[in-house]
Motif scaffolding. Structure first.
Motif, PDB file in Angstrom:
ATOM      1  N   GLY A  32       0.786  -1.230   0.000  1.00  0.00           N
ATOM      2  CA  GLY A  32       0.000   0.000   0.000  1.00  0.00           C
ATOM      3  C   GLY A  32       0.816   1.278   0.000  1.00  0.00           C
ATOM      4  N   VAL A  33       2.141   1.198  -0.230  1.00  0.00           N
ATOM      5  CA  VAL A  33       2.997   2.391  -0.253  1.00  0.00           C
ATOM      6  C   VAL A  33       3.874   2.337  -1.507  1.00  0.00           C
ATOM      7  N   TYR A  34       3.864   3.437  -2.274  1.00  0.00           N
ATOM      8  CA  TYR A  34       4.598   3.514  -3.538  1.00  0.00           C
ATOM      9  C   TYR A  34       5.526   4.721  -3.537  1.00  0.00           C
ATOM     10  N   ALA A  35       6.635   4.600  -4.291  1.00  0.00           N
ATOM     11  CA  ALA A  35       7.624   5.685  -4.314  1.00  0.00           C
ATOM     12  C   ALA A  35       8.272   5.782  -5.687  1.00  0.00           C
ATOM     13  N   LEU A  36       8.897   6.923  -5.916  1.00  0.00           N
ATOM     14  CA  LEU A  36       9.712   7.099  -7.117  1.00  0.00           C
ATOM     15  C   LEU A  36      10.918   6.164  -7.020  1.00  0.00           C
ATOM     16  N   PRO A  37      11.329   5.541  -8.103  1.00  0.00           N
ATOM     17  CA  PRO A  37      12.494   4.644  -8.054  1.00  0.00           C
ATOM     18  C   PRO A  37      13.760   5.326  -7.525  1.00  0.00           C
ATOM     19  N   ALA A  38      13.923   6.607  -7.783  1.00  0.00           N
ATOM     20  CA  ALA A  38      15.131   7.327  -7.366  1.00  0.00           C
ATOM     21  C   ALA A  38      15.265   7.430  -5.851  1.00  0.00           C
ATOM     22  N   VAL A  39      14.160   7.368  -5.116  1.00  0.00           N
ATOM     23  CA  VAL A  39      14.221   7.520  -3.662  1.00  0.00           C
ATOM     24  C   VAL A  39      13.772   6.273  -2.905  1.00  0.00           C
ATOM     25  N   ALA A  40      13.367   5.235  -3.630  1.00  0.00           N
ATOM     26  CA  ALA A  40      12.764   4.057  -3.002  1.00  0.00           C
ATOM     27  C   ALA A  40      13.691   3.334  -2.033  1.00  0.00           C
ATOM     28  N   ASP A  41      14.995   3.456  -2.193  1.00  0.00           N
ATOM     29  CA  ASP A  41      15.928   2.751  -1.317  1.00  0.00           C
ATOM     30  C   ASP A  41      16.461   3.608  -0.175  1.00  0.00           C
ATOM     31  N   TYR A  42      16.039   4.847  -0.054  1.00  0.00           N
ATOM     32  CA  TYR A  42      16.483   5.704   1.048  1.00  0.00           C
ATOM     33  C   TYR A  42      15.999   5.111   2.375  1.00  0.00           C
ATOM     34  N   TRP A  43      16.916   5.046   3.351  1.00  0.00           N
ATOM     35  CA  TRP A  43      16.568   4.444   4.638  1.00  0.00           C
ATOM     36  C   TRP A  43      15.409   5.164   5.304  1.00  0.00           C
ATOM     37  N   ARG A  44      15.450   6.474   5.335  1.00  0.00           N
ATOM     38  CA  ARG A  44      14.391   7.234   6.001  1.00  0.00           C
ATOM     39  C   ARG A  44      13.028   6.979   5.343  1.00  0.00           C
ATOM     40  N   LEU A  45      13.010   6.886   4.034  1.00  0.00           N
ATOM     41  CA  LEU A  45      11.767   6.612   3.314  1.00  0.00           C
ATOM     42  C   LEU A  45      11.260   5.210   3.641  1.00  0.00           C
ATOM     43  N   ARG A  46      12.167   4.239   3.713  1.00  0.00           N
ATOM     44  CA  ARG A  46      11.761   2.878   4.070  1.00  0.00           C
ATOM     45  C   ARG A  46      11.173   2.844   5.480  1.00  0.00           C
ATOM     46  N   VAL A  47      11.732   3.648   6.386  1.00  0.00           N
ATOM     47  CA  VAL A  47      11.218   3.720   7.759  1.00  0.00           C
ATOM     48  C   VAL A  47       9.804   4.298   7.762  1.00  0.00           C
ATOM     49  N   GLU A  48       9.601   5.407   7.057  1.00  0.00           N
ATOM     50  CA  GLU A  48       8.272   6.025   6.995  1.00  0.00           C
ATOM     51  C   GLU A  48       7.255   5.082   6.361  1.00  0.00           C
ATOM     52  N   ALA A  49       7.671   4.393   5.304  1.00  0.00           N
ATOM     53  CA  ALA A  49       6.766   3.467   4.617  1.00  0.00           C
ATOM     54  C   ALA A  49       6.391   2.295   5.516  1.00  0.00           C
ATOM     55  N   ALA A  50       7.341   1.789   6.286  1.00  0.00           N
ATOM     56  CA  ALA A  50       7.058   0.673   7.189  1.00  0.00           C
ATOM     57  C   ALA A  50       6.058   1.075   8.264  1.00  0.00           C
ATOM     58  N   VAL A  51       6.206   2.273   8.804  1.00  0.00           N
ATOM     59  CA  VAL A  51       5.249   2.761   9.802  1.00  0.00           C
ATOM     60  C   VAL A  51       3.869   2.863   9.180  1.00  0.00           C
ATOM     61  N   GLN A  52       3.798   3.399   7.978  1.00  0.00           N
ATOM     62  CA  GLN A  52       2.522   3.559   7.283  1.00  0.00           C
ATOM     63  C   GLN A  52       1.880   2.200   6.998  1.00  0.00           C
ATOM     64  N   ALA A  53       2.683   1.249   6.529  1.00  0.00           N
ATOM     65  CA  ALA A  53       2.148  -0.050   6.124  1.00  0.00           C
ATOM     66  C   ALA A  53       1.789  -0.939   7.307  1.00  0.00           C
ATOM     67  N   CYS A  54       2.571  -0.880   8.382  1.00  0.00           N
ATOM     68  CA  CYS A  54       2.406  -1.837   9.492  1.00  0.00           C
ATOM     69  C   CYS A  54       1.750  -1.253  10.728  1.00  0.00           C
ATOM     70  N   ASP A  55       1.644   0.066  10.805  1.00  0.00           N
ATOM     71  CA  ASP A  55       1.009   0.720  11.943  1.00  0.00           C
ATOM     72  C   ASP A  55       1.609   0.264  13.271  1.00  0.00           C
ATOM     73  N   GLY A  56       2.931   0.426  13.382  1.00  0.00           N
ATOM     74  CA  GLY A  56       3.618   0.048  14.603  1.00  0.00           C
ATOM     75  C   GLY A  56       4.470   1.190  15.128  1.00  0.00           C
ATOM     76  N   VAL A  57       5.268   0.884  16.140  1.00  0.00           N
ATOM     77  CA  VAL A  57       6.169   1.854  16.763  1.00  0.00           C
ATOM     78  C   VAL A  57       7.596   1.432  16.406  1.00  0.00           C
ATOM     79  N   LEU A  58       8.386   2.351  15.896  1.00  0.00           N
ATOM     80  CA  LEU A  58       9.766   2.051  15.544  1.00  0.00           C
ATOM     81  C   LEU A  58      10.543   1.681  16.797  1.00  0.00           C
ATOM     82  N   SER A  59      11.315   0.607  16.722  1.00  0.00           N
ATOM     83  CA  SER A  59      11.969   0.088  17.921  1.00  0.00           C
ATOM     84  C   SER A  59      13.335  -0.509  17.588  1.00  0.00           C
ATOM     85  N   HIS A  60      13.969  -1.070  18.611  1.00  0.00           N
ATOM     86  CA  HIS A  60      15.238  -1.771  18.481  1.00  0.00           C
ATOM     87  C   HIS A  60      16.280  -0.912  17.749  1.00  0.00           C
TER      88      HIS A  60
END
Length: 197
Positions: free
Chosen positions: A44-72
């Motif tokens: 349910g989360v899509y991105a431009l190929p140029a930014v899809a591998d950015y760590w911060r973007l992956r973090v934001e997308a994971a929060v959006q997709a999984c509805d959890g709290v960032l941990s560890h």
């Protein structure tokens, strides 16, 4: 009709499928993914190929997709205690499945929102919980790096030694508990660097 994909995805370069399908149809979205003009980075989360591998973007997308709290490790990276990278760690409620999408490690807990804080607008566990959680499940993080993270967290006053001790108390079966307890005791005695310890 021609669309400006970058404009549709917004200034951060990503959007949810709901936001996209409010402006384009699902067939167009599927065609863009097939053509490589857009990438699905989480369910349910899509991105431009140029930014899809950015760590911060992956973090934001994971929060959006999984509805959890960032941990560890991820929480420690957001607190500035470890370098960013690796899979995104999220803690979710016990009622949820422990299986996460690719690139996401889900941890289940009954008190998922109890130590909730925000770092740069993202939900994240408190520094003391992130240190103790990662100590118990390092997932490739070296103990020396975790010791440095604990020392830095106390020195920068992100947490206090007694808060670390309280988190340790909550986990009687924590792997490496004795070593972490000893470290916290030294921090409580005023040690502020690995050299002093």
């Amino acid at each position: 009709m021609a669309y400006d994909i970058a404009e549709l995805l917004g200034p951060d370069g990503w959007a949810t499928s709901e936001a996209l399908t409010a402006r384009i149809n699902r067939k167009t979205l599927a065609a863009w993914v097939s053509a490589g003009r857009i990438r699905r980075i989480q369910p349910g989360v899509y991105a431009l190929p140029a930014v899809a591998d950015y760590w911060r973007l992956r973090v934001e997308a994971a929060v959006q997709a999984c509805d959890g709290v960032l941990s560890h490790h991820t929480a420690l990276a957001l607190w500035g205690l470890l370098p960013p990278g690796g899979p995104v760690h999220l803690t979710v409620d016990l009622a949820r499945s422990g299986r996460g999408p690719a690139g996401v490690v889900l941890h289940r807990s009954r008190d998922v929102t109890d130590p909730l804080r925000r770092v740069d607008g993202l939900p994240v566990t408190c520094a003391e919980r992130a240190v103790v959680d990662t100590w118990g499940r390092p997932h490739g993080t070296q103990r020396a790096d975790l010791r440095a993270a604990a020392i830095t967290a106390v020195r920068r006053r992100l947490c206090l030694p007694w808060q670390l001790a309280a988190e340790i108390e909550r986990r009687p079966c924590l792997p490496g508990r004795a070593a972490l307890t000893e470290l916290v005791g030294l921090l409580a005695d005023g040690c502020q660097s690995e050299l002093e310890i």
